[in-house]
Design an enzyme around this catalytic site. Sequence first.
Site, PDB file in Angstrom:
ATOM      1  N   ALA A  76     -13.951   4.567  87.750  1.00 20.21           N
ATOM      2  CA  ALA A  76     -12.656   4.704  88.412  1.00 20.21           C
ATOM      3  C   ALA A  76     -12.633   5.908  89.341  1.00 20.21           C
ATOM      4  CB  ALA A  76     -11.554   4.839  87.358  1.00 20.21           C
ATOM      5  N   GLY A 121     -16.278   2.382  84.489  1.00 23.55           N
ATOM      6  CA  GLY A 121     -16.047   1.102  85.132  1.00 23.55           C
ATOM      7  C   GLY A 121     -17.244   0.572  85.886  1.00 23.55           C
ATOM      8  N   GLU A 124     -19.160  -1.189  83.359  1.00 21.04           N
ATOM      9  CA  GLU A 124     -18.422  -2.397  82.991  1.00 21.04           C
ATOM     10  C   GLU A 124     -18.621  -3.509  84.016  1.00 21.04           C
ATOM     11  OE1 GLU A 124     -14.610  -1.083  80.412  1.00 21.04           O
ATOM     12  OE2 GLU A 124     -14.752  -0.113  82.374  1.00 21.04           O
ATOM     13  N   GLU A 144     -15.314   7.106  79.019  1.00 16.70           N
ATOM     14  CA  GLU A 144     -13.870   7.182  79.259  1.00 16.70           C
ATOM     15  C   GLU A 144     -13.125   8.093  78.299  1.00 16.70           C
ATOM     16  OE1 GLU A 144     -14.970   3.209  81.201  1.00 16.70           O
ATOM     17  OE2 GLU A 144     -15.653   4.439  79.511  1.00 16.70           O
TER      18      GLU A 144
END
Length: 270
Positions: A76, A121, A124, A144
């Site tokens: 992010a 992310g 991910e 995170e």
Amino acid sequence: MEAQGTAERRFGEWVAVRRHGDRVAELVLDRPKAMNAVSTRMAVAIGDACAALAADSGVSVTVLTSTHDKAFCVGADLKERNAFTDADLVRQRPHTRAAYTGVLELPMPAVAAVHGYALGGGFELALACDVIVADETAVVGLPEVSVGVIPGGGGTQLLPRRVGAARAAELVFTARRVPAAEALALGLVDQLAAGNDARAEALALADRIAANSPVGLRSAKRALRLGQGLDLRAGLEIEDAAWRATAFSADRAEGVAAFNDKRPPRWPGA
């Protein structure tokens, strides 16, 4: 920059889709100044690119790559989020979910090419693919909790399916970064490319996959994905439905004819 011998379509400023030959598409993360950090605008672009790929029946395999020389994606965009109110974060969430879900729900096989950092992310996005090819520069992880959130792009669900609940818990709770060799040993990635060229290895793998039936590939992916977590009997019903969708296709007829004629198949893709 358009790669030699490919056609490119841009989605916003930071995402591109390149076509390689008839059947392989490359989904390119191209925000080099931010190491591909996923901002709201970039999330929208990823979602839009995935929607276009999903609607393109001519694509047999998608390869997810990065143009950055040190990062696949660092997750992010925390600089953007630093200025967010709670309301801003709520408004962003549908766009980020659509980006990660877009990759996860691509109907054709998807291969991630991880060079450099794939964190939060970014990892991910790779986990949302079916196969992860990394090279010796790769560093992966879900850090995170170290910044006060949890994996929100599918990490808490996809990572246990790869490495088991206990291993996933250790990786998420410690927020540690895992280098390439250990990542391969733990099953966090599937192949380790020699040298520093995960992209070339992933595209070569995509070419091998794309030589097979487009209908068969999509049906096989559907069976593999939908059958996860089900008991055996239910999983076999999923497989049977996918088999029926393939067995009466033009691809099946061509595959059998080509085998008997001792020639390469010319897949209709239907």
